[in-house]
Scaffold this motif. Structure first.
Motif, PDB file in Angstrom:
ATOM      1  N   MET A 176      20.219 -59.883 112.109  1.00 58.46           N
ATOM      2  CA  MET A 176      20.758 -58.762 112.890  1.00 58.46           C
ATOM      3  C   MET A 176      20.006 -57.478 112.506  1.00 58.46           C
ATOM      4  O   MET A 176      19.671 -57.266 111.345  1.00 58.46           O
ATOM      5  N   THR A 177      19.812 -56.612 113.486  1.00 60.23           N
ATOM      6  CA  THR A 177      19.210 -55.317 113.181  1.00 60.23           C
ATOM      7  C   THR A 177      20.290 -54.392 112.617  1.00 60.23           C
ATOM      8  O   THR A 177      21.483 -54.631 112.777  1.00 60.23           O
ATOM      9  N   GLN A 178      19.879 -53.345 111.954  1.00 60.94           N
ATOM     10  CA  GLN A 178      20.826 -52.399 111.387  1.00 60.94           C
ATOM     11  C   GLN A 178      21.510 -51.612 112.503  1.00 60.94           C
ATOM     12  O   GLN A 178      20.865 -51.216 113.464  1.00 60.94           O
ATOM     13  N   PRO A 179      22.827 -51.372 112.369  1.00 64.98           N
ATOM     14  CA  PRO A 179      23.487 -50.502 113.342  1.00 64.98           C
ATOM     15  C   PRO A 179      22.903 -49.081 113.265  1.00 64.98           C
ATOM     16  O   PRO A 179      22.490 -48.635 112.202  1.00 64.98           O
ATOM     17  N   SER A 180      22.861 -48.392 114.404  1.00 62.18           N
ATOM     18  CA  SER A 180      22.324 -47.037 114.434  1.00 62.18           C
ATOM     19  C   SER A 180      23.330 -46.042 113.858  1.00 62.18           C
ATOM     20  O   SER A 180      24.489 -46.376 113.611  1.00 62.18           O
ATOM     21  N   ARG A 181      22.890 -44.789 113.661  1.00 60.81           N
ATOM     22  CA  ARG A 181      23.787 -43.759 113.131  1.00 60.81           C
ATOM     23  C   ARG A 181      25.011 -43.558 114.023  1.00 60.81           C
ATOM     24  O   ARG A 181      26.097 -43.270 113.546  1.00 60.81           O
ATOM     25  N   LEU A 182      24.805 -43.709 115.340  1.00 57.79           N
ATOM     26  CA  LEU A 182      25.919 -43.488 116.273  1.00 57.79           C
ATOM     27  C   LEU A 182      27.009 -44.536 116.112  1.00 57.79           C
ATOM     28  O   LEU A 182      28.128 -44.347 116.559  1.00 57.79           O
TER      29      LEU A 182
END
Lengths: 349, 349
Positions: free
Chosen positions: A1-7
């Protein structure tokens, strides 16, 4: 999984982080600073969207949602009240809350509020006493020495100048626990054998018992002229602590009348019995204590704006203290309309 | 600090965990299993404590709390709706929710619900269509190809047997995104140049656009006899998608009338215009589709019980899949009355 964004991230204050925050700031200073936030929000009372809490009652207790907004920020608290929990090793009251940005609807903070509710309740009581208690009050009786009692004692020391607390609980071990916890915090503690003994010489009487039933913690003869009563424990339908005659001798101050009429001590009175809103005293729109012999009663049930103040305070403390985790709470696809594609891409990453 | 006890811990399903869960189960199977939970709860509709959502409206959108309880479990969802968010790279709708034990008031699950709401909305639409759509329906028009569109397509394939979706959006790239996401999932997709073209030959018409304003996505001449309309996008005051004349030709089915009268397509009609509650059709208390030429309309706004079903389903999946984290959300002092002592002891550990 990619990292969740700041938002996608919402700061989360766990119980452990909250304790670290309170200890880092210091309990007394935390309460003092929190009082300033509570006071600030009471002073702009009319800016808030107010509604009685949304309660779901059941046989053993109640689960409530307490939302409010000042048009810029939105806050709500989830809180339960289950008196039987104590017998099962659980908290009577647990809570958590959320602060959100009205402009985007995005949550900005998720935090435990079991500890924070104890702090904000004490802070609110102290704010009311600052405006209503007799000048020079030094001695407070605390009847009911459960989870809330020490927070009340420390807040009243910090804000009102209380130096002695007289403790009474039907379970003496609760009073001993309270006195033990307060040792070294600059308060003299006196454990009393009865409510009658506890109120002797007290300028302020705090009642903060927990049973979900009509009870008479204070009878009329126990209350002398000139005292301030801080009635904290009677906070839901069917739960009161004071004899009705005391209410009739007192000038009664409340947070939000539509809620207090249902949940407070004044549920014992006629629905049109006169009460004064605390914010009106604070803003000078109404009189508070006007005579030495007057009995003032703060019939506190806890209101959403107080949680809002606490959420604001904790949010403002986060950046400088760092006691929070980052929670991947909000979906944030690369393209807002592509929630399904985000799911599909997660399978490949 | 000492480790929090088991009583302090609440399982938390992040967006990342939710995606892993959906992918591990498979989107179509997830929707099929979720439909069973939604259906089960509609069939015991009368067991639920129901209340219209608690909405806080502002200039740019709305923040809502949607609680319900069946007497054993309590659930609520926090959800916002901010159409302008999309232009700022944020989701129009984000959500999270909590399932709690009514007996103790303790939360049992905290989960993201942005993804889960998209799934439960599609599952609910499919449940309604299962009871209302014409027999043998194979083709569905989807007008509005945003975040919800693919979930609708997959749910209707799984539950109703749809094999072709005809896509239209004012932004053709949205239709292309939808078709691309659905490739390989067993559905034929046809991108159309107009709403009129999309509805040609459709047995079911799904409208799922997002603007917060009165709009006419479907005009009267576009709707032939015998179709089922699944109106998903009109879901708050001032937001509708269908021309009023269509409503007058349709038999209208709703979730919870007090909420739908305010938020649904029927806000365009008189407050006493006859509507049928979906649960009554499902339990045989009311008739659903009775004639081939009849136009059935499911005026869906989303109701708290559907979130409750979704929370129950996710909770039941946790043990076998393990896609959750443990959150230290609840204070659990060694002695329930000793919250302050817990704080003091944390300083020493």
């Amino acid at each position: 999984m990619t990292q969740p964004s700041r938002l996608a991230i919402v700061p989360f204050v766990s119980v452990d982080s909250m304790m670290k925050l309170v200890l880092a700031v210091g309990v007394e200073r935390f309460l003092t600073e929190l009082v300033a936030y509570v006071e600030e929000d009471f002073l702009r009372w009319e800016a808030f969207d107010k509604t009685p809490r949304v309660a779901s009652h059941s046989h053993d207790g109640v689960i409530e949602l307490m939302p409010t907004s000042d048009g810029t920020l939105y806050g709500f608290k989830y809180v339960n009240g289950h008196p039987k929990n104590m017998r099962e090793g659980r908290q009577t009251v647990t809570a958590f809350g959320v602060l959100a940005d009205v402009g985007s609807g995005y949550p900005m903070l998720l935090t435990e509020m079991t500890m924070l509710t104890a702090l904000r309740t004490a802070a609110t009581s102290a704010v009311a006493a600052k405006y209503l208690a007799p000048k020079g009050a030094r001695t407070m009786a605390i009847i009911g020495n459960g989870a809330q009692s020490e927070f009340q004692a420390v807040a009243f020391k910090a804000i009102v100048g209380i130096d002695t607390v007289r403790l009474y609980d039907i379970d003496r071990s609760a009073s001993e626990k309270c006195a033990r916890n307060l040792a070294g915090l600059g308060l003299e503690t006196v454990i009393c054998a009865s409510g009658q003994e506890a109120v002797e010489g007290a300028d302020i009487i705090t009642t903060v018992t927990a049973d979900k039933q009509y009870a008479t913690i204070l009878t009329d003869n126990m209350v002398g002229s000139g005292v301030h009563i801080n009635a904290v424990g009677g906070d839901c339908p069917g739960k009161t602590e004071l004899h009705r005659d005391i209410l009739l001798r007192s000038d009664i101050f409340v947070e939000y009348p539509p809620q207090t009429r249902i949940e407070g001590e004044i549920q014992q009175l006629a629905p049109d019995h006169p009460v004064t809103e605390l914010w009106q005293v604070m803003t000078g729109k109404a009189e508070g204590r006007t005579a030495t012999k007057q009995i003032t009663l703060f019939d506190s049930v806890g209101f959403a704006t107080e949680d809002f103040s606490a959420l604001r305070y904790v949010r403002d403390k986060l950046a400088s203290t760092g006691f929070y985790e980052e929670l991947d709470l909000l979906a944030d696809p690369d393209e807002p309309r592509d929630l399904f594609g985000m799911l599909l891409r997660a399978a490949k990453s």
